[in-house]
Design a protein around this motif. Structure first.
Motif, PDB file in Angstrom:
ATOM      1  N   ASP A 288       0.826  -1.209   0.000  1.00 45.53           N
ATOM      2  CA  ASP A 288       0.000   0.000   0.000  1.00 45.53           C
ATOM      3  C   ASP A 288       0.866   1.268   0.000  1.00 45.53           C
ATOM      4  O   ASP A 288       0.414   2.331   0.419  1.00 45.53           O
ATOM      5  N   GLY A 289       2.112   1.143  -0.487  1.00 43.21           N
ATOM      6  CA  GLY A 289       3.051   2.272  -0.454  1.00 43.21           C
ATOM      7  C   GLY A 289       2.526   3.506  -1.168  1.00 43.21           C
ATOM      8  O   GLY A 289       2.688   4.631  -0.695  1.00 43.21           O
ATOM      9  N   GLU A 291      -0.667   4.358  -1.809  1.00 50.32           N
ATOM     10  CA  GLU A 291      -1.793   4.953  -1.072  1.00 50.32           C
ATOM     11  C   GLU A 291      -1.255   5.761   0.116  1.00 50.32           C
ATOM     12  O   GLU A 291      -1.743   6.851   0.416  1.00 50.32           O
ATOM     13  N   ARG A 292      -0.223   5.216   0.777  1.00 51.47           N
ATOM     14  CA  ARG A 292       0.378   5.964   1.882  1.00 51.47           C
ATOM     15  C   ARG A 292       1.047   7.225   1.373  1.00 51.47           C
ATOM     16  O   ARG A 292       1.074   8.250   2.072  1.00 51.47           O
ATOM     17  N   GLY A 293       1.579   7.177   0.159  1.00 56.00           N
ATOM     18  CA  GLY A 293       2.159   8.374  -0.464  1.00 56.00           C
ATOM     19  C   GLY A 293       1.105   9.463  -0.651  1.00 56.00           C
ATOM     20  O   GLY A 293       1.364  10.642  -0.399  1.00 56.00           O
ATOM     21  N   ILE A 294      -0.082   9.060  -1.079  1.00 56.58           N
ATOM     22  CA  ILE A 294      -1.179  10.027  -1.246  1.00 56.58           C
ATOM     23  C   ILE A 294      -1.518  10.654   0.113  1.00 56.58           C
ATOM     24  O   ILE A 294      -1.648  11.875   0.235  1.00 56.58           O
ATOM     25  N   LEU A 295      -1.584   9.824   1.136  1.00 59.62           N
ATOM     26  CA  LEU A 295      -1.948  10.323   2.469  1.00 59.62           C
ATOM     27  C   LEU A 295      -0.831  11.165   3.095  1.00 59.62           C
ATOM     28  O   LEU A 295      -1.038  11.835   4.100  1.00 59.62           O
ATOM     29  N   ALA A 296       0.358  11.139   2.476  1.00 63.94           N
ATOM     30  CA  ALA A 296       1.448  12.005   2.936  1.00 63.94           C
ATOM     31  C   ALA A 296       1.576  13.246   2.048  1.00 63.94           C
ATOM     32  O   ALA A 296       2.494  14.039   2.226  1.00 63.94           O
ATOM     33  N   GLY A 297       0.658  13.406   1.057  1.00 65.49           N
ATOM     34  CA  GLY A 297       0.665  14.654   0.287  1.00 65.49           C
ATOM     35  C   GLY A 297       0.826  14.519  -1.225  1.00 65.49           C
ATOM     36  O   GLY A 297       0.749  15.510  -1.941  1.00 65.49           O
ATOM     37  N   ALA A 298       1.031  13.298  -1.736  1.00 65.57           N
ATOM     38  CA  ALA A 298       1.152  13.141  -3.196  1.00 65.57           C
ATOM     39  C   ALA A 298      -0.237  13.194  -3.835  1.00 65.57           C
ATOM     40  O   ALA A 298      -1.247  12.982  -3.164  1.00 65.57           O
ATOM     41  N   ALA A 327      -4.863  -5.288 -15.219  1.00 64.25           N
ATOM     42  CA  ALA A 327      -5.875  -6.156 -14.604  1.00 64.25           C
ATOM     43  C   ALA A 327      -6.220  -5.667 -13.203  1.00 64.25           C
ATOM     44  O   ALA A 327      -7.347  -5.821 -12.738  1.00 64.25           O
ATOM     45  N   ALA A 328      -5.236  -5.062 -12.522  1.00 66.67           N
ATOM     46  CA  ALA A 328      -5.444  -4.657 -11.124  1.00 66.67           C
ATOM     47  C   ALA A 328      -6.082  -3.274 -11.004  1.00 66.67           C
ATOM     48  O   ALA A 328      -6.321  -2.808  -9.887  1.00 66.67           O
ATOM     49  N   ALA A 329      -6.364  -2.611 -12.146  1.00 67.64           N
ATOM     50  CA  ALA A 329      -6.860  -1.228 -12.101  1.00 67.64           C
ATOM     51  C   ALA A 329      -8.097  -1.049 -11.212  1.00 67.64           C
ATOM     52  O   ALA A 329      -8.152  -0.107 -10.413  1.00 67.64           O
ATOM     53  N   PRO A 330      -9.093  -1.944 -11.306  1.00 70.45           N
ATOM     54  CA  PRO A 330     -10.259  -1.753 -10.444  1.00 70.45           C
ATOM     55  C   PRO A 330      -9.893  -1.804  -8.959  1.00 70.45           C
ATOM     56  O   PRO A 330     -10.458  -1.079  -8.142  1.00 70.45           O
ATOM     57  N   ARG A 331      -8.904  -2.657  -8.630  1.00 68.05           N
ATOM     58  CA  ARG A 331      -8.494  -2.775  -7.229  1.00 68.05           C
ATOM     59  C   ARG A 331      -7.847  -1.486  -6.729  1.00 68.05           C
ATOM     60  O   ARG A 331      -8.058  -1.059  -5.590  1.00 68.05           O
ATOM     61  N   ALA A 333      -8.427   1.556  -7.923  1.00 66.83           N
ATOM     62  CA  ALA A 333      -9.504   2.549  -7.778  1.00 66.83           C
ATOM     63  C   ALA A 333     -10.236   2.311  -6.455  1.00 66.83           C
ATOM     64  O   ALA A 333     -10.556   3.262  -5.720  1.00 66.83           O
ATOM     65  N   GLU A 334     -10.462   1.048  -6.157  1.00 69.09           N
ATOM     66  CA  GLU A 334     -11.145   0.648  -4.926  1.00 69.09           C
ATOM     67  C   GLU A 334     -10.365   1.096  -3.683  1.00 69.09           C
ATOM     68  O   GLU A 334     -10.916   1.690  -2.758  1.00 69.09           O
ATOM     69  N   SER A 335      -9.033   0.850  -3.692  1.00 66.24           N
ATOM     70  CA  SER A 335      -8.264   1.178  -2.494  1.00 66.24           C
ATOM     71  C   SER A 335      -8.140   2.694  -2.339  1.00 66.24           C
ATOM     72  O   SER A 335      -7.983   3.195  -1.229  1.00 66.24           O
ATOM     73  N   LEU A 336      -8.245   3.440  -3.456  1.00 64.99           N
ATOM     74  CA  LEU A 336      -8.256   4.900  -3.331  1.00 64.99           C
ATOM     75  C   LEU A 336      -9.592   5.381  -2.758  1.00 64.99           C
ATOM     76  O   LEU A 336      -9.636   6.269  -1.906  1.00 64.99           O
ATOM     77  N   ARG A 337     -10.674   4.772  -3.229  1.00 66.78           N
ATOM     78  CA  ARG A 337     -11.987   5.139  -2.674  1.00 66.78           C
ATOM     79  C   ARG A 337     -12.026   4.880  -1.179  1.00 66.78           C
ATOM     80  O   ARG A 337     -12.613   5.645  -0.413  1.00 66.78           O
ATOM     81  N   ALA A 338     -11.351   3.806  -0.768  1.00 68.64           N
ATOM     82  CA  ALA A 338     -11.328   3.462   0.657  1.00 68.64           C
ATOM     83  C   ALA A 338     -10.661   4.560   1.495  1.00 68.64           C
ATOM     84  O   ALA A 338     -10.955   4.708   2.680  1.00 68.64           O
TER      85      ALA A 338
END
Ligand code: SAH
Length: 366
Positions: A288-289, A291-298, A327-331, A333-338
């Motif tokens: 989840d690196g 996603e954690r980057g987004i939560l740190a400001g990316a 193939a993993a694109a929906p996943r 998108a899902e983890s970002l929505r989360a």
């Protein structure tokens, strides 16, 4: 010592407000302080970019490289990699994958080649991509200003050229003598003159790199007025002079990821409205690196759309994720929505760049 809360408030109020010492303090923060730093950087990201993440389909168009960077898996002297170069048709086909996934932009990256034939080839690629109407970022290394201009005219709008480190001393420790830090800086200025959205960045956790070096890296981004920043942790590659015999254990990986996240946060807090990518290297250190980057400001993610048949050959570092992201694109998108984020529509231009263009235009009208 100034309380951390005051530093964060000052950073949120104005861009470029922090001193080098304050940037260093952010970069050296412990876990507890880092939570507050990430929260402040994320709320600034939301203020500047909304709860949106811009997607760029990353196309690794070839691994032939004239450079011999001591850390990089596709360096010229690494005889163990099978070299490949996509042709025009394969690049267009790969771009279509990104287009189908709804990504407004692509990044075409490859090893560095400087030749008339390659300049013509990239121009041909850009012309062939026109009907897809995608934002196009190039990441093809150092070139002459003429070549940058030709590619811009042919349809590229952004260029990513990491300075790797803003310290000329550290740069020369990581590269052979014929690689020039100064030329890289000059390329960044040339790209600006050509009208690109200019991206740069560094690696962190490099051997010999200090927190003061990293603080200066962040200040360097402001000095060159960067529109986009792509940074990531250095990850040793076994077939390189710098990485041989180094295997990261879980604690090393966690430390590198933690530092990379603090560097993202420091960059957001210092530069405010730029695009900052949560790089693939983050994902190599933790699932989840990014996603954690987004939560740190990316605010940018670059899912790899390159056909998986080339993945093993584009191994810049050990353990680079090789799975099928299409193939993993929906996943994803899902983890970002989360985490309360969604994919940004359109090309996701750098707001910093758009704001600068607007300022120039309104000055012209006055
Ligand atoms: N040829 C292009 C880009 C290709 S490499 C150019 O010169 O800009 C893309 C990026 O991968 C490099 O800029 C570098 O920062 C990163 N990279 C290379 N080796 C790496 C390693 N071992 N660990 C982490 N990142 C690495």
């Amino acid at each position: 010592m100034i309380p951390l809360e005051d530093i964060l408030q000052k950073a949120a109020a104005d861009a470029h407000a922090l001193s080098l010492e304050e940037l260093e303090r952010i970069l050296s923060a412990d876990e507890k302080d880092a939570e507050r730093i990430f929260a402040a950087a994320y709320s600034l990201k939301v203020r500047c970019c909304g709860r949106k993440v811009a997607f760029r389909g990353l196309i690794e168009a070839g691994n032939v490289c004239v450079k011999d960077c001591l850390y990089c898996g596709i360096r010229r002297s690494n005889g163990k990699v099978a070299r490949y170069r996509m042709d025009v048709e394969e690049i267009v086909r790969t771009a279509e994958v990104a287009h189908r996934l709804g990504y407004g932009s692509i990044v075409i990256q490859s090893g560095e080649i400087e030749s008339a034939a390659n300049s013509d080839f990239i121009e041909e690629v850009l012309l062939a991509l026109r009907p897809l109407d995608l934002g196009i970022t190039l990441s093809l290394g150092e070139q002459t200003e003429d070549v940058f201009r030709r590619w811009k005219d042919a349809g590229a709008s952004r260029y990513l050229l990491r300075i790797e480190t803003s310290s000329p001393r550290l740069y020369s420790a990581l590269h052979p003598a014929d690689h020039s830090w100064r030329r890289r800086v000059e390329c960044l200025h040339a790209l600006r003159r050509c009208g690109y959205q200019v991206g740069t960045g560094v690696m962190c956790a490099l051997p010999g790199q200090t927190m003061a070096d990293l603080a200066r890296d962040v200040a360097f981004y402001a000095e060159v007025d960067a529109d986009m920043i792509g940074m990531g942790p250095y990850i040793p590659h076994p077939d390189t002079p710098l990485g041989k015999d180094i295997v990261l254990d879980a604690a090393d990986k966690a430390r590198r990821l933690f530092l990379a996240l603090k560097l993202i946060a420091a960059t957001r807090l210092y530069l405010h409205d730029v695009n900052i990518a949560a790089s693939t290297a983050l994902q190599a250190l933790a699932e989840d690196g990014r996603e954690r980057g987004i939560l740190a400001g990316a605010n940018v993610i670059m899912p790899n759309v390159t056909d998986t048949c080339h993945r093993a050959e584009y191994a810049l570092y050990a353990g680079k994720p090789g799975f099928d992201e299409t193939a993993a694109a929906p996943r994803l998108a899902e983890s970002l929505r989360a985490i309360g984020e969604e994919m940004e529509e359109g090309r996701g231009d750098s707001r910093h760049w758009a704001n600068n263009v607007q300022n120039v235009e309104s000055q012209g009208r006055r």
